[in-house]
Structure formats: structure tokens, C-alpha cells
Design a protein around this motif. Sequence first.
Motif, PDB file in Angstrom:
ATOM      1  N   CYS A  96       0.845  -1.205   0.000  1.00 18.19           N
ATOM      2  CA  CYS A  96       0.000   0.000   0.000  1.00 18.19           C
ATOM      3  C   CYS A  96       0.877   1.250   0.000  1.00 18.19           C
ATOM      4  CB  CYS A  96      -0.930   0.007   1.206  1.00 18.19           C
ATOM      5  SG  CYS A  96      -2.360  -1.091   1.023  1.00 18.19           S
ATOM      6  N   LYS A  97       1.983   1.201   0.724  1.00 21.62           N
ATOM      7  CA  LYS A  97       2.903   2.360   0.755  1.00 21.62           C
ATOM      8  C   LYS A  97       3.566   2.562  -0.607  1.00 21.62           C
ATOM      9  CE  LYS A  97       3.766   2.421   5.679  1.00 21.62           C
ATOM     10  NZ  LYS A  97       4.545   1.879   6.777  1.00 21.62           N
ATOM     11  N   ILE A  98       3.885   1.474  -1.280  1.00 15.27           N
ATOM     12  CA  ILE A  98       4.455   1.577  -2.638  1.00 15.27           C
ATOM     13  C   ILE A  98       3.425   2.189  -3.588  1.00 15.27           C
ATOM     14  CG2 ILE A  98       5.112   0.161  -4.638  1.00 15.27           C
ATOM     15  CD1 ILE A  98       6.715  -1.592  -2.667  1.00 15.27           C
ATOM     16  N   ILE A  99       2.197   1.717  -3.516  1.00 14.87           N
ATOM     17  CA  ILE A  99       1.123   2.238  -4.386  1.00 14.87           C
ATOM     18  C   ILE A  99       0.914   3.734  -4.125  1.00 14.87           C
ATOM     19  CG2 ILE A  99      -1.377   2.132  -4.828  1.00 14.87           C
ATOM     20  CD1 ILE A  99      -1.039  -0.956  -4.025  1.00 14.87           C
ATOM     21  N   ALA A 100       1.009   4.129  -2.858  1.00 17.54           N
ATOM     22  CA  ALA A 100       0.805   5.537  -2.488  1.00 17.54           C
ATOM     23  C   ALA A 100       2.033   6.395  -2.799  1.00 17.54           C
ATOM     24  CB  ALA A 100       0.460   5.629  -1.001  1.00 17.54           C
ATOM     25  N   GLY A 101       3.133   5.773  -3.209  1.00 15.64           N
ATOM     26  CA  GLY A 101       4.352   6.523  -3.518  1.00 15.64           C
ATOM     27  C   GLY A 101       5.166   6.885  -2.284  1.00 15.64           C
ATOM     28  N   GLU A 102       4.816   6.298  -1.139  1.00 11.80           N
ATOM     29  CA  GLU A 102       5.562   6.598   0.101  1.00 11.80           C
ATOM     30  C   GLU A 102       6.860   5.803   0.164  1.00 11.80           C
ATOM     31  OE1 GLU A 102       2.748   5.708   3.204  1.00 11.80           O
ATOM     32  OE2 GLU A 102       1.284   7.081   2.290  1.00 11.80           O
ATOM     33  N   PRO A 122       9.671   4.084  -2.633  1.00  9.65           N
ATOM     34  CA  PRO A 122       9.949   4.074  -4.073  1.00  9.65           C
ATOM     35  C   PRO A 122       9.864   2.679  -4.670  1.00  9.65           C
ATOM     36  CG  PRO A 122      11.960   4.459  -2.799  1.00  9.65           C
ATOM     37  CD  PRO A 122      10.839   4.416  -1.816  1.00  9.65           C
ATOM     38  N   SER A 123       9.528   2.631  -5.942  1.00 10.09           N
ATOM     39  CA  SER A 123       9.488   1.347  -6.634  1.00 10.09           C
ATOM     40  C   SER A 123       9.805   1.573  -8.103  1.00 10.09           C
ATOM     41  CB  SER A 123       8.096   0.702  -6.498  1.00 10.09           C
ATOM     42  OG  SER A 123       7.128   1.476  -7.190  1.00 10.09           O
ATOM     43  N   TYR A 124      10.166   0.500  -8.770  1.00  8.78           N
ATOM     44  CA  TYR A 124      10.403   0.545 -10.214  1.00  8.78           C
ATOM     45  C   TYR A 124       9.093   0.197 -10.910  1.00  8.78           C
ATOM     46  CZ  TYR A 124      15.371   0.989  -9.285  1.00  8.78           C
ATOM     47  OH  TYR A 124      16.583   1.445  -8.862  1.00  8.78           O
ATOM     48  N   ARG A 125       8.277   1.222 -11.160  1.00  8.69           N
ATOM     49  CA  ARG A 125       6.945   1.029 -11.729  1.00  8.69           C
ATOM     50  C   ARG A 125       7.039   0.510 -13.167  1.00  8.69           C
ATOM     51  NH1 ARG A 125       3.114   3.955 -14.669  1.00  8.69           N
ATOM     52  NH2 ARG A 125       4.636   5.588 -15.021  1.00  8.69           N
ATOM     53  N   ILE A 126       6.236  -0.483 -13.464  1.00  7.53           N
ATOM     54  CA  ILE A 126       6.171  -1.043 -14.824  1.00  7.53           C
ATOM     55  C   ILE A 126       4.844  -0.713 -15.476  1.00  7.53           C
ATOM     56  CG2 ILE A 126       6.113  -3.219 -16.145  1.00  7.53           C
ATOM     57  CD1 ILE A 126       8.881  -2.563 -15.098  1.00  7.53           C
ATOM     58  N   TYR A 127       3.779  -0.714 -14.690  1.00 12.93           N
ATOM     59  CA  TYR A 127       2.443  -0.498 -15.242  1.00 12.93           C
ATOM     60  C   TYR A 127       1.526  -0.009 -14.130  1.00 12.93           C
ATOM     61  CZ  TYR A 127      -2.230  -1.517 -16.995  1.00 12.93           C
ATOM     62  OH  TYR A 127      -3.543  -1.408 -17.366  1.00 12.93           O
ATOM     63  N   GLU A 128       0.583   0.821 -14.528  1.00 11.98           N
ATOM     64  CA  GLU A 128      -0.383   1.307 -13.550  1.00 11.98           C
ATOM     65  C   GLU A 128      -1.674   1.674 -14.269  1.00 11.98           C
ATOM     66  OE1 GLU A 128       1.049   4.749 -11.475  1.00 11.98           O
ATOM     67  OE2 GLU A 128      -0.589   4.673 -10.006  1.00 11.98           O
ATOM     68  N   ASP A 129      -2.797   1.323 -13.693  1.00  9.69           N
ATOM     69  CA  ASP A 129      -4.072   1.884 -14.141  1.00  9.69           C
ATOM     70  C   ASP A 129      -4.862   2.245 -12.890  1.00  9.69           C
ATOM     71  OD1 ASP A 129      -5.460  -0.432 -13.257  1.00  9.69           O
ATOM     72  OD2 ASP A 129      -5.260  -1.403 -15.203  1.00  9.69           O
ATOM     73  N   GLU A 130      -6.144   2.501 -13.072  1.00  9.60           N
ATOM     74  CA  GLU A 130      -6.963   2.969 -11.951  1.00  9.60           C
ATOM     75  C   GLU A 130      -6.958   2.005 -10.765  1.00  9.60           C
ATOM     76  OE1 GLU A 130     -11.497   3.974 -11.891  1.00  9.60           O
ATOM     77  OE2 GLU A 130     -10.609   4.658 -13.789  1.00  9.60           O
ATOM     78  N   ARG A 131      -6.872   0.716 -11.057  1.00  9.70           N
ATOM     79  CA  ARG A 131      -7.092  -0.270  -9.992  1.00  9.70           C
ATOM     80  C   ARG A 131      -5.934  -1.228  -9.741  1.00  9.70           C
ATOM     81  NH1 ARG A 131     -12.204   0.141 -12.608  1.00  9.70           N
ATOM     82  NH2 ARG A 131     -11.668  -1.595 -13.946  1.00  9.70           N
ATOM     83  N   VAL A 132      -4.882  -1.141 -10.568  1.00 11.60           N
ATOM     84  CA  VAL A 132      -3.786  -2.113 -10.465  1.00 11.60           C
ATOM     85  C   VAL A 132      -2.440  -1.393 -10.562  1.00 11.60           C
ATOM     86  CG1 VAL A 132      -2.744  -4.156 -11.545  1.00 11.60           C
ATOM     87  CG2 VAL A 132      -5.222  -3.909 -11.516  1.00 11.60           C
ATOM     88  N   TYR A 133      -1.445  -1.930  -9.856  1.00  7.35           N
ATOM     89  CA  TYR A 133      -0.086  -1.391  -9.905  1.00  7.35           C
ATOM     90  C   TYR A 133       0.882  -2.568 -10.100  1.00  7.35           C
ATOM     91  CZ  TYR A 133       3.762   1.740  -8.601  1.00  7.35           C
ATOM     92  OH  TYR A 133       4.886   2.515  -8.620  1.00  7.35           O
ATOM     93  N   ALA A 134       1.889  -2.371 -10.960  1.00  9.86           N
ATOM     94  CA  ALA A 134       2.892  -3.422 -11.184  1.00  9.86           C
ATOM     95  C   ALA A 134       4.279  -2.804 -11.097  1.00  9.86           C
ATOM     96  CB  ALA A 134       2.679  -4.079 -12.545  1.00  9.86           C
ATOM     97  N   PHE A 135       5.188  -3.527 -10.451  1.00  5.50           N
ATOM     98  CA  PHE A 135       6.534  -2.984 -10.199  1.00  5.50           C
ATOM     99  C   PHE A 135       7.520  -4.138 -10.080  1.00  5.50           C
ATOM    100  CE2 PHE A 135       6.401  -3.954  -5.575  1.00  5.50           C
ATOM    101  CZ  PHE A 135       5.033  -4.166  -5.431  1.00  5.50           C
ATOM    102  N   LEU A 136       8.810  -3.800 -10.201  1.00  5.40           N
ATOM    103  CA  LEU A 136       9.838  -4.843 -10.142  1.00  5.40           C
ATOM    104  C   LEU A 136      10.066  -5.292  -8.704  1.00  5.40           C
ATOM    105  CD1 LEU A 136      12.449  -3.507 -12.723  1.00  5.40           C
ATOM    106  CD2 LEU A 136      10.693  -5.269 -13.044  1.00  5.40           C
ATOM    107  N   ASP A 137      10.230  -6.595  -8.543  1.00  6.93           N
ATOM    108  CA  ASP A 137      10.535  -7.170  -7.224  1.00  6.93           C
ATOM    109  C   ASP A 137      11.975  -6.827  -6.847  1.00  6.93           C
ATOM    110  OD1 ASP A 137      11.328  -9.180  -5.179  1.00  6.93           O
ATOM    111  OD2 ASP A 137       9.365 -10.044  -5.603  1.00  6.93           O
TER     112      ASP A 137
END
Length: 134
Positions: free
Chosen positions: A7-13, A15-30
Motif C-alpha cells: 500500500c505504501k508503494i502504491i501511495a508513492g511513500e 519508491p518502486s520501479y513502476r512497470i504499469y499502472e491503471d486505476e485499480r492495479v499497480y505493477a513494479f519490479l521485485d
Amino acid sequence: MTDCIFCKIIAGEIPSYRIYEDERVYAFLDVAEDADGHTLVVPKRHCSGLIDCDGESLADTVHAVQKLCAHYIRDCGFEGANVLNFTGECAGQTVFHLHFHIIPRKTGDGVYSFPRFKKCTRTLAEMQKILALG
Ligand code: AMP
Ligand code: ZN
């Protein structure tokens, strides 16, 4: 959820290596950096895992998994992918916000992403009796 790392990654609190995002889903590198392109796909609405997730979030997340696998294979030089989910602590789940792992694959990459099982302890007929639903 205030205490949840995803939830903190989704909120930008965090950092993450974002790959994809839409209204309801977030994807990032492990962060494990254990396989090239190892990606986590999560619903933006918190749920602890596969069992407690609402159907809409689950469908959106799986749809994003499909979209990303197709993108990795069509556009990014990969030939296939493993998609993994760990449900429950005994199964290896460590972060209790639903997520699917995508491990992009190439022939001969030497990645072993499928668990190495031992022999099962019950017959197929016994397991059918235990597991059959409806
Ligand atoms: P699981 O064992 O299925 O619950 O997987 C949790 C995954 O989250 C592990 O593969 C971790 O490497 C990954 N992880 C934990 N913290 C972070 C983070 N801050 N950014 C990206 N991945 C993370
Ligand atoms: Zn969460």
C-alpha cells in the motif's frame, strides 16, 4: 492499509520501479533481483491475499498479469513467463497484500521458478475424495 508495504508503494511513500499502472492495479519490479524482469502485480485496493480479495480486484489484477505477460513476450524479447502466487504463510507468502509474481522466461535462461516438489503422500483417488468441490 497503513502498515502494508505494498500500500505504501502504491501511495508513492516507498519508491518502486513502476512497470504499469491503471486505476485499480499497480505493477513494479521485485527488489529480490533474482530473475530479470521479476514483476509483482497488485490491486490498489488492499486485500491480504487470494482468498479475501473481492472479485473485481482479482479480475483486474489477473487481467493486468495477462497484459504484462503479453507485452513482455511480444515487445520485450522474452519467450514465456511463469506466474506465481503464494497463499498463506505456510506456502511462503511474506507480504499480505495480494500479489502475483511474473517471472519472464527465455529458453535456456537457467531460471527455476517452479517449486521442486517431493513425492506426494496420498493417491490421486484419496486426494480427489478430500478436494472435490460440488
Ligand atoms: P511473497 O513471498 O509471495 O509474499 O512475495 C513478496 C515479494 O515482495 C518478495 O519477492 C519480495 O522480494 C518482494 N518485496 C518486498 N519488499 C519489496 C519492495 N519494497 N519493493 C519490491 N518488492 C518487494
Ligand atoms: Zn496493502
